[in-house]
Motif scaffolding. Structure first.
Motif, PDB file in Angstrom:
ATOM      1  N   ILE A  94      18.399  30.652  29.462  1.00 25.87           N
ATOM      2  CA  ILE A  94      17.916  30.435  28.099  1.00 25.87           C
ATOM      3  C   ILE A  94      17.120  31.646  27.622  1.00 25.87           C
ATOM      4  O   ILE A  94      17.298  32.123  26.496  1.00 25.87           O
ATOM      5  CB  ILE A  94      17.063  29.144  28.025  1.00 25.87           C
ATOM      6  CG1 ILE A  94      17.941  27.918  28.253  1.00 25.87           C
ATOM      7  CG2 ILE A  94      16.315  29.061  26.698  1.00 25.87           C
ATOM      8  CD1 ILE A  94      17.165  26.641  28.512  1.00 25.87           C
ATOM      9  N   ASN A  95      16.254  32.156  28.478  1.00 24.78           N
ATOM     10  CA  ASN A  95      15.447  33.326  28.127  1.00 24.78           C
ATOM     11  C   ASN A  95      16.333  34.553  27.885  1.00 24.78           C
ATOM     12  O   ASN A  95      16.106  35.310  26.941  1.00 24.78           O
ATOM     13  CB  ASN A  95      14.425  33.622  29.219  1.00 24.78           C
ATOM     14  CG  ASN A  95      13.372  32.544  29.334  1.00 24.78           C
ATOM     15  OD1 ASN A  95      13.213  31.705  28.447  1.00 24.78           O
ATOM     16  ND2 ASN A  95      12.666  32.548  30.450  1.00 24.78           N
ATOM     17  N   LYS A  96      17.331  34.742  28.753  1.00 28.33           N
ATOM     18  CA  LYS A  96      18.240  35.878  28.591  1.00 28.33           C
ATOM     19  C   LYS A  96      19.009  35.762  27.281  1.00 28.33           C
ATOM     20  O   LYS A  96      19.145  36.737  26.539  1.00 28.33           O
ATOM     21  CB  LYS A  96      19.214  35.954  29.767  1.00 28.33           C
ATOM     22  CG  LYS A  96      20.146  37.132  29.697  1.00 28.33           C
ATOM     23  CD  LYS A  96      21.051  37.209  30.919  1.00 28.33           C
ATOM     24  CE  LYS A  96      21.963  38.421  30.837  1.00 28.33           C
ATOM     25  NZ  LYS A  96      22.832  38.512  32.014  1.00 28.33           N
ATOM     26  N   PHE A  97      19.500  34.561  26.976  1.00 32.89           N
ATOM     27  CA  PHE A  97      20.202  34.343  25.723  1.00 32.89           C
ATOM     28  C   PHE A  97      19.301  34.671  24.537  1.00 32.89           C
ATOM     29  O   PHE A  97      19.721  35.328  23.583  1.00 32.89           O
ATOM     30  CB  PHE A  97      20.683  32.891  25.617  1.00 32.89           C
ATOM     31  CG  PHE A  97      21.290  32.573  24.287  1.00 32.89           C
ATOM     32  CD1 PHE A  97      22.612  32.879  24.028  1.00 32.89           C
ATOM     33  CD2 PHE A  97      20.529  31.980  23.285  1.00 32.89           C
ATOM     34  CE1 PHE A  97      23.176  32.603  22.788  1.00 32.89           C
ATOM     35  CE2 PHE A  97      21.086  31.704  22.046  1.00 32.89           C
ATOM     36  CZ  PHE A  97      22.406  32.009  21.799  1.00 32.89           C
ATOM     37  N   SER A  98      18.061  34.228  24.609  1.00 39.06           N
ATOM     38  CA  SER A  98      17.116  34.476  23.525  1.00 39.06           C
ATOM     39  C   SER A  98      16.891  35.968  23.316  1.00 39.06           C
ATOM     40  O   SER A  98      16.880  36.455  22.182  1.00 39.06           O
ATOM     41  CB  SER A  98      15.788  33.775  23.825  1.00 39.06           C
ATOM     42  OG  SER A  98      14.862  34.024  22.803  1.00 39.06           O
ATOM     43  N   ARG A  99      16.725  36.707  24.414  1.00 45.21           N
ATOM     44  CA  ARG A  99      16.531  38.167  24.310  1.00 45.21           C
ATOM     45  C   ARG A  99      17.769  38.838  23.733  1.00 45.21           C
ATOM     46  O   ARG A  99      17.668  39.710  22.859  1.00 45.21           O
ATOM     47  CB  ARG A  99      16.202  38.759  25.682  1.00 45.21           C
ATOM     48  CG  ARG A  99      14.803  38.456  26.180  1.00 45.21           C
ATOM     49  CD  ARG A  99      14.455  39.261  27.427  1.00 45.21           C
ATOM     50  NE  ARG A  99      15.399  39.083  28.512  1.00 45.21           N
ATOM     51  CZ  ARG A  99      15.313  38.136  29.446  1.00 45.21           C
ATOM     52  NH1 ARG A  99      14.336  37.258  29.419  1.00 45.21           N
ATOM     53  NH2 ARG A  99      16.212  38.067  30.411  1.00 45.21           N
ATOM     54  N   LEU A 100      18.953  38.441  24.208  1.00 42.82           N
ATOM     55  CA  LEU A 100      20.188  39.035  23.708  1.00 42.82           C
ATOM     56  C   LEU A 100      20.422  38.687  22.238  1.00 42.82           C
ATOM     57  O   LEU A 100      20.869  39.529  21.460  1.00 42.82           O
ATOM     58  CB  LEU A 100      21.377  38.575  24.558  1.00 42.82           C
ATOM     59  CG  LEU A 100      21.404  39.122  25.983  1.00 42.82           C
ATOM     60  CD1 LEU A 100      22.526  38.453  26.776  1.00 42.82           C
ATOM     61  CD2 LEU A 100      21.555  40.626  25.991  1.00 42.82           C
ATOM     62  N   HIS A 101      20.100  37.467  21.859  1.00 44.40           N
ATOM     63  CA  HIS A 101      20.257  37.054  20.468  1.00 44.40           C
ATOM     64  C   HIS A 101      19.325  37.865  19.563  1.00 44.40           C
ATOM     65  O   HIS A 101      19.723  38.302  18.471  1.00 44.40           O
ATOM     66  CB  HIS A 101      19.983  35.556  20.332  1.00 44.40           C
ATOM     67  CG  HIS A 101      20.290  35.027  18.978  1.00 44.40           C
ATOM     68  ND1 HIS A 101      19.348  34.941  17.995  1.00 44.40           N
ATOM     69  CD2 HIS A 101      21.442  34.578  18.440  1.00 44.40           C
ATOM     70  CE1 HIS A 101      19.895  34.465  16.902  1.00 44.40           C
ATOM     71  NE2 HIS A 101      21.167  34.226  17.143  1.00 44.40           N
ATOM     72  N   ALA A 102      18.091  38.083  20.010  1.00 43.45           N
ATOM     73  CA  ALA A 102      17.147  38.886  19.231  1.00 43.45           C
ATOM     74  C   ALA A 102      17.641  40.327  19.128  1.00 43.45           C
ATOM     75  O   ALA A 102      17.538  40.949  18.059  1.00 43.45           O
ATOM     76  CB  ALA A 102      15.763  38.831  19.872  1.00 43.45           C
TER      77      ALA A 102
END
Length: 71
Positions: free
Chosen positions: A23-31
């Motif tokens: 979830i954290n990785k997805f959030s960073r990539l999305h940002a």
């Protein structure tokens, strides 16, 4: 809001450490994607403005003196 007598923990979801990392990785990539898309829009606008300036230069009369300052 919870109604009286309602189990307040019924909506809790357990998340594993691995899932939280994903979830954290997805959030960073999305940002990062949002940042890149914003930068692309800035560059696209800049390109359009430069193309417009190029057309303006082409439309100048041959007798017009053009002074370009390179800073």
């Amino acid at each position: 809001m919870h109604m009286l007598g309602e189990d307040t923990h019924s909506n809790d979801v357990e998340v594993t450490w691995e899932d939280q990392e994903r979830i954290n990785k997805f959030s960073r990539l999305h940002a990062a994607l949002a940042d890149v898309e914003e930068e692309m829009q800035v560059r696209r606008t800049e390109r359009e403005e430069l193309e417009d300036l190029g057309l303006e230069i082409e439309l100048l009369d041959d007798d017009t003196v053009l002074c370009v300052c390179v800073c």
